[in-house]
Design a protein around this motif. Structure first.
Motif, PDB file in Angstrom:
ATOM      1  N   ARG A 197     -24.352  48.333  33.136  1.00 18.19           N
ATOM      2  CA  ARG A 197     -23.746  49.667  33.206  1.00 18.19           C
ATOM      3  C   ARG A 197     -22.939  49.974  31.952  1.00 18.19           C
ATOM      4  N   SER A 198     -22.180  48.994  31.493  1.00 17.48           N
ATOM      5  CA  SER A 198     -21.295  49.208  30.351  1.00 17.48           C
ATOM      6  C   SER A 198     -22.075  49.516  29.085  1.00 17.48           C
ATOM      7  N   VAL A 199     -23.116  48.738  28.820  1.00 13.96           N
ATOM      8  CA  VAL A 199     -23.878  48.967  27.587  1.00 13.96           C
ATOM      9  C   VAL A 199     -24.674  50.269  27.681  1.00 13.96           C
ATOM     10  N   ALA A 200     -25.128  50.626  28.894  1.00 13.19           N
ATOM     11  CA  ALA A 200     -25.870  51.884  29.052  1.00 13.19           C
ATOM     12  C   ALA A 200     -24.956  53.084  28.817  1.00 13.19           C
ATOM     13  N   GLN A 201     -23.741  53.040  29.376  1.00  9.97           N
ATOM     14  CA  GLN A 201     -22.806  54.151  29.216  1.00  9.97           C
ATOM     15  C   GLN A 201     -22.408  54.337  27.762  1.00  9.97           C
ATOM     16  N   ALA A 202     -22.282  53.245  27.027  1.00 11.90           N
ATOM     17  CA  ALA A 202     -21.868  53.307  25.627  1.00 11.90           C
ATOM     18  C   ALA A 202     -23.046  53.412  24.664  1.00 11.90           C
ATOM     19  N   ASN A 203     -24.265  53.395  25.204  1.00 11.12           N
ATOM     20  CA  ASN A 203     -25.472  53.342  24.375  1.00 11.12           C
ATOM     21  C   ASN A 203     -25.373  52.181  23.386  1.00 11.12           C
ATOM     22  N   ALA A 204     -24.835  51.070  23.852  1.00 13.27           N
ATOM     23  CA  ALA A 204     -24.624  49.898  22.999  1.00 13.27           C
ATOM     24  C   ALA A 204     -25.855  49.001  23.022  1.00 13.27           C
ATOM     25  N   THR A 205     -25.876  48.063  22.101  1.00 12.63           N
ATOM     26  CA  THR A 205     -26.921  47.048  22.034  1.00 12.63           C
ATOM     27  C   THR A 205     -26.369  45.770  22.639  1.00 12.63           C
ATOM     28  N   LEU A 206     -27.197  45.091  23.416  1.00 15.87           N
ATOM     29  CA  LEU A 206     -26.776  43.850  24.071  1.00 15.87           C
ATOM     30  C   LEU A 206     -27.672  42.708  23.634  1.00 15.87           C
ATOM     31  N   LEU A 207     -27.045  41.630  23.170  1.00 16.20           N
ATOM     32  CA  LEU A 207     -27.755  40.375  22.894  1.00 16.20           C
ATOM     33  C   LEU A 207     -27.141  39.314  23.788  1.00 16.20           C
ATOM     34  N   PHE A 208     -27.918  38.857  24.744  1.00 10.32           N
ATOM     35  CA  PHE A 208     -27.458  37.940  25.781  1.00 10.32           C
ATOM     36  C   PHE A 208     -28.195  36.620  25.609  1.00 10.32           C
ATOM     37  N   VAL A 209     -27.444  35.546  25.417  1.00 10.62           N
ATOM     38  CA  VAL A 209     -28.042  34.239  25.151  1.00 10.62           C
ATOM     39  C   VAL A 209     -27.808  33.308  26.331  1.00 10.62           C
ATOM     40  N   SER A 210     -28.865  32.642  26.759  1.00  8.83           N
ATOM     41  CA  SER A 210     -28.754  31.682  27.853  1.00  8.83           C
ATOM     42  C   SER A 210     -29.917  30.701  27.780  1.00  8.83           C
ATOM     43  N   HIS A 211     -29.704  29.529  28.357  1.00  8.40           N
ATOM     44  CA  HIS A 211     -30.809  28.578  28.505  1.00  8.40           C
ATOM     45  C   HIS A 211     -31.536  28.811  29.829  1.00  8.40           C
ATOM     46  N   ASP A 212     -30.987  29.695  30.691  1.00  4.64           N
ATOM     47  CA  ASP A 212     -31.548  29.963  32.020  1.00  4.64           C
ATOM     48  C   ASP A 212     -32.577  31.083  31.934  1.00  4.64           C
ATOM     49  N   LYS A 213     -33.839  30.726  31.795  1.00  2.00           N
ATOM     50  CA  LYS A 213     -34.898  31.716  31.608  1.00  2.00           C
ATOM     51  C   LYS A 213     -35.078  32.625  32.820  1.00  2.00           C
ATOM     52  N   SER A 214     -34.570  32.226  33.989  1.00  2.00           N
ATOM     53  CA  SER A 214     -34.738  33.050  35.191  1.00  2.00           C
ATOM     54  C   SER A 214     -34.016  34.387  35.076  1.00  2.00           C
ATOM     55  N   LEU A 215     -33.056  34.497  34.153  1.00  2.00           N
ATOM     56  CA  LEU A 215     -32.317  35.746  33.984  1.00  2.00           C
ATOM     57  C   LEU A 215     -33.064  36.757  33.123  1.00  2.00           C
ATOM     58  N   GLY A 216     -34.095  36.326  32.438  1.00  2.00           N
ATOM     59  CA  GLY A 216     -34.749  37.154  31.430  1.00  2.00           C
ATOM     60  C   GLY A 216     -35.333  38.447  31.950  1.00  2.00           C
TER      61      GLY A 216
END
Length: 237
Positions: A197-216
């Protein structure tokens, strides 16, 4: 046009190489472009260079060779102080180790970006810093913890405070380094929903790093760092 010359990209990497001192090469990424407004999931096993890459994008580290452009700014052309100022104004960063100031309260840790940077503070508009802090704290279920010392918080609570600090005042780029690793399933899902919600409201870019591929599947784009990084591929061979 090279990746580093692509206009309008949130992140543009061209010929990036990085080593710690005289050690072996950790990163060797020929090209990477992330468009503004994208929600990108970057995964890879421990030790493949994910945190190092984020450090380069945030200006905490300096590339050995190649070009790193963030929000159309050349990170290699800036001094350390300029990179710090750029990060404070434009980037929300959830560090893997949280990087909370231990002698400050949760409230004061969250407030830091706006108190230290006028540009970040101006993005709040007519909303006060206090109101913005309480809003993001409520969404992350940490309102009752705001006046607790950072050292009195559990690991999961510290993680949510770090996330609140990163999201305060809607930065243009949000970088998250394993931000859900210490959260239970319910709080993880709530955090991911808030992040979206936060990145959509701000039209921001998100780079999310994880080793948990299930979140992709929750993201627009999925990238594998070992596939991008020739140093990792060479080591694996």
């Amino acid at each position: 046009m090279t990746a580093a010359g692509r206009p309008g990209a949130a992140i543009a990497i061209d010929g990036l190489q990085f080593s710690y001192g005289s050690g072996p090469r950790v990163l060797d990424i020929p090209s990477l472009v992330i468009d503004c407004g994208s929600r990108v999931f970057l995964h890879g096993p421990s030790g493949c260079g994910k945190t190092t890459l984020l450090g380069l994008l945030a200006g905490v580290l300096h590339a050995t060779n190649g070009s790193v452009r963030v929000l159309d700014r050349d990170m290699n052309a800036m001094s350390g102080g300029q990179r710090d100022a750029f990060r404070a104004e434009h980037i929300g960063y959830v560090f893997q180790q949280f990087n909370l100031i231990p002698y400050l309260s949760a409230y004061d840790n969250i407030a830091l970006p706006c108190r230290l940077d006028a540009g970040r503070r101006a993005r709040l508009g007519a909303v006060s810093i206090d109101a913005a802090i309480r809003d993001v704290a409520a969404q992350l279920d940490i309102t009752a913890l705001l006046h607790h010392s950072a050292t009195a918080l559990s690991v999961g609570q510290q993680q949510r405070v770090a996330a609140a600090r990163a999201l305060l005042a809607s930065p243009e780029l949000v970088i998250c380094d394993e931000p859900t690793s210490s959260l239970d399933t319910d709080r993880r899902d709530a955090f991911l929903a808030l992040l979206a919600r936060s990145v959509a409201q701000a039209n921001a870019t998100l780079l999310f790093v994880s080793h948990d591929k299930s979140l992709g599947a929750r993201f627009d784009v999925q990238l594998s760092l070992p596939s991008l990084n020739r140093a990792t591929r060479l080591d694996a061979a």
